[in-house]
Write a protein that holds these residues in place. Structure first.
Motif, PDB file in Angstrom:
ATOM      1  N   VAL A 115       0.874  -1.296   0.244  1.00 46.91           N
ATOM      2  CA  VAL A 115      -0.003   0.089   0.011  1.00 46.91           C
ATOM      3  C   VAL A 115       0.808   1.391   0.047  1.00 46.91           C
ATOM      4  CG1 VAL A 115      -1.756   1.509   1.349  1.00 46.91           C
ATOM      5  CG2 VAL A 115      -1.710  -1.183   1.235  1.00 46.91           C
ATOM      6  N   ASP A 116       0.726   2.266  -0.914  1.00 53.63           N
ATOM      7  CA  ASP A 116       1.526   3.436  -0.897  1.00 53.63           C
ATOM      8  C   ASP A 116       0.529   4.607  -0.804  1.00 53.63           C
ATOM      9  OD1 ASP A 116      -0.084   3.344  -3.309  1.00 53.63           O
ATOM     10  OD2 ASP A 116       1.651   3.688  -4.644  1.00 53.63           O
ATOM     11  N   ARG A 117      -0.524   4.590  -0.852  1.00 58.03           N
ATOM     12  CA  ARG A 117      -1.487   5.753  -0.527  1.00 58.03           C
ATOM     13  C   ARG A 117      -2.883   5.280   0.209  1.00 58.03           C
ATOM     14  NH1 ARG A 117      -2.543   8.681  -5.724  1.00 58.03           N
ATOM     15  NH2 ARG A 117      -2.350   6.639  -6.888  1.00 58.03           N
ATOM     16  N   PHE A 118      -3.330   6.085   0.964  1.00 58.00           N
ATOM     17  CA  PHE A 118      -4.689   5.996   1.334  1.00 58.00           C
ATOM     18  C   PHE A 118      -5.726   7.185   1.647  1.00 58.00           C
ATOM     19  CE2 PHE A 118      -2.366   7.690   4.983  1.00 58.00           C
ATOM     20  CZ  PHE A 118      -3.365   8.420   5.674  1.00 58.00           C
ATOM     21  N   LEU A 119      -6.929   7.018   1.863  1.00 54.02           N
ATOM     22  CA  LEU A 119      -7.864   8.037   1.893  1.00 54.02           C
ATOM     23  C   LEU A 119      -8.976   7.771   2.539  1.00 54.02           C
ATOM     24  CD1 LEU A 119      -8.610   8.835  -2.032  1.00 54.02           C
ATOM     25  CD2 LEU A 119      -7.200  10.187  -0.470  1.00 54.02           C
ATOM     26  N   TRP A 120      -9.117   8.862   3.441  1.00 53.71           N
ATOM     27  CA  TRP A 120     -10.546   8.701   4.304  1.00 53.71           C
ATOM     28  C   TRP A 120     -11.730   9.516   3.515  1.00 53.71           C
ATOM     29  CZ3 TRP A 120     -11.529   5.408   8.362  1.00 53.71           C
ATOM     30  CH2 TRP A 120     -10.337   5.119   9.034  1.00 53.71           C
ATOM     31  N   VAL A 121     -12.665   8.639   3.103  1.00 48.82           N
ATOM     32  CA  VAL A 121     -13.737   9.237   2.461  1.00 48.82           C
ATOM     33  C   VAL A 121     -15.048   8.981   2.447  1.00 48.82           C
ATOM     34  CG1 VAL A 121     -12.203   9.690   0.393  1.00 48.82           C
ATOM     35  CG2 VAL A 121     -13.540   7.352   0.679  1.00 48.82           C
ATOM     36  N   ALA A 122     -15.981   9.634   2.133  1.00 51.66           N
ATOM     37  CA  ALA A 122     -17.753   9.416   2.627  1.00 51.66           C
ATOM     38  C   ALA A 122     -17.794   8.085   1.792  1.00 51.66           C
ATOM     39  CB  ALA A 122     -18.274  10.389   2.277  1.00 51.66           C
ATOM     40  N   PRO A 123     -18.747   7.077   2.243  1.00 46.58           N
ATOM     41  CA  PRO A 123     -19.055   6.065   1.465  1.00 46.58           C
ATOM     42  C   PRO A 123     -19.109   6.239   0.084  1.00 46.58           C
ATOM     43  CG  PRO A 123     -20.053   5.875   3.565  1.00 46.58           C
ATOM     44  CD  PRO A 123     -19.476   7.252   3.508  1.00 46.58           C
ATOM     45  N   GLY A 124     -20.240   7.373  -0.069  1.00 42.20           N
ATOM     46  CA  GLY A 124     -20.358   7.515  -1.480  1.00 42.20           C
ATOM     47  C   GLY A 124     -19.348   7.851  -2.619  1.00 42.20           C
ATOM     48  N   ARG A 125     -18.412   8.423  -1.884  1.00 41.74           N
ATOM     49  CA  ARG A 125     -16.968   8.727  -2.841  1.00 41.74           C
ATOM     50  C   ARG A 125     -16.288   7.384  -2.963  1.00 41.74           C
ATOM     51  NH1 ARG A 125     -14.563  10.637  -6.941  1.00 41.74           N
ATOM     52  NH2 ARG A 125     -12.672  11.456  -6.490  1.00 41.74           N
TER      53      ARG A 125
END
Length: 321
Positions: A115-125
């Motif tokens: 894994v080189d990146r991550f995002l915290w996002v809303a479920p829709g996104r």
């Protein structure tokens, strides 16, 4: 051997997979809004969930916890089971089992390789970004649980003691009958499995085979054991109401707990749990003797929003000699 009822019912029940994997959807609340953790895998150039294949001798809950820690540095405790996915790979069908995992106030540290990146996002996104369409299935079940106020839970875990020395070869007090060699290996496996939910309380029959079953977990977590005479074989048979009361009180503190007891006591235990089940989970608990195999565990996920309401049930056998 394992089975799941409730939110995590498997779509792969009729298809024998050639590859088994497990993972988790990590979630948090940010300013009151639900967010989920997406990872980017450079090897596949995709956005997905933390997951991976089982190691030899590993159960799917253990695998899910290990993979999340290895890939993003989060040590999680599993919540409700989510929808699993199945899709073809070169060697045949691959099934991936998923759980929800709350991760408030925890820092993410990608391993830089898987894994080189991550995002915290809303479920829709998240649904828009996911590369593999099948990865939306566990997300949809997580979102449905959130909307039904069933995402925030704590586990109540029932453990049948591991394999004991046969009654026929034991001449001393029944309460002193210890685990057999197989049972001691099962106890170590039970400890590893319980780590997936991390119960902070343990209640057990004081009889030796129950205490020995739960001892490796107690040692690994450095927590105290509460002994309950009411759930020994003898006392539960004589005063079943007291045994039921012991189980009912497990719901009071609303925090993760494991209960270790004997096969003959399990019908009383499950009778209490059944009172807390909605109609949709009416068949989730075992009804046939022996109910659980030696060293097998049953996890009831209890709602944090609706006290005493069980929203999902799972069973896992940690070790089969």
């Amino acid at each position: 051997m394992e089975s799941v009822d409730g939110a995590g019912a498997s779509p792969a029940e009729e298809t024998a997979p050639s590859v088994i994997a497990a993972g988790a959807i990590c979630w948090r609340k940010e300013q009151g809004q639900l967010e989920v953790l997406l990872i980017h895998r450079p090897r596949y150039a995709d956005w997905s969930w933390p997951k991976g294949k089982l190691d030899p001798g590993e159960t799917t809950p253990e695998c899910a916890v290990r993979e999340v820690e290895e890939e993003v540095g989060l040590r999680i405790s599993l919540g409700i089971p989510l929808a699993s996915t199945i899709y073809p790979v070169a060697s045949g069908p691959k099934v991936v089992y998923y759980w929800a995992a709350r991760t408030e106030r925890m820092e993410v540290h990608p391993d830089g390789k898987e894994v080189d990146r991550f995002l915290w996002v809303a479920p829709g996104r998240a649904a828009e970004l996911l590369t593999n369409p099948t990865d939306r299935e566990p997300l949809e079940s997580l979102l449905a649980a959130h909307e039904a106020d069933q995402l925030e839970t704590w586990p109540l875990i029932v453990v049948r003691h591991a394999k004991a020395t046969p009654r026929s070869s034991w001449t001393r007090a029944e309460g002193d009958r210890p685990l057999a060699a197989t049972g001691r290996r099962q106890a170590a496996a039970v400890s590893r499995l319980l780590e997936a939910w991390g119960p902070s309380r343990v209640v057990s029959s004081p009889w030796e085979r129950c205490v020995q079953t739960i001892a490796p977990y107690l040692k690994s977590k450095d927590i105290k054991l509460k002994l309950a005479d009411s759930i020994t074989e003898r006392n539960a048979g004589r005063k079943p109401d007291k045994a039921r009361s012991t189980v009912e009180k497990l719901f009071d503190k609303r925090r993760p707990v494991a209960l270790c007891t004997h096969r003959p006591v399990l019908p009383l235990v499950f009778g209490v749990l059944r009172r807390h089940l909605p109609e949709s989970l009416g068949t989730a608990l075992p009804v046939d003797d022996p109910y659980l195999a030696p060293g097998e565990v049953l996890i009831s996920h209890v709602s944090s929003k609706t006290p005493g309401r069980i929203v999902a049930v799972e069973q896992f056998r940690a070790y089969d000699d």
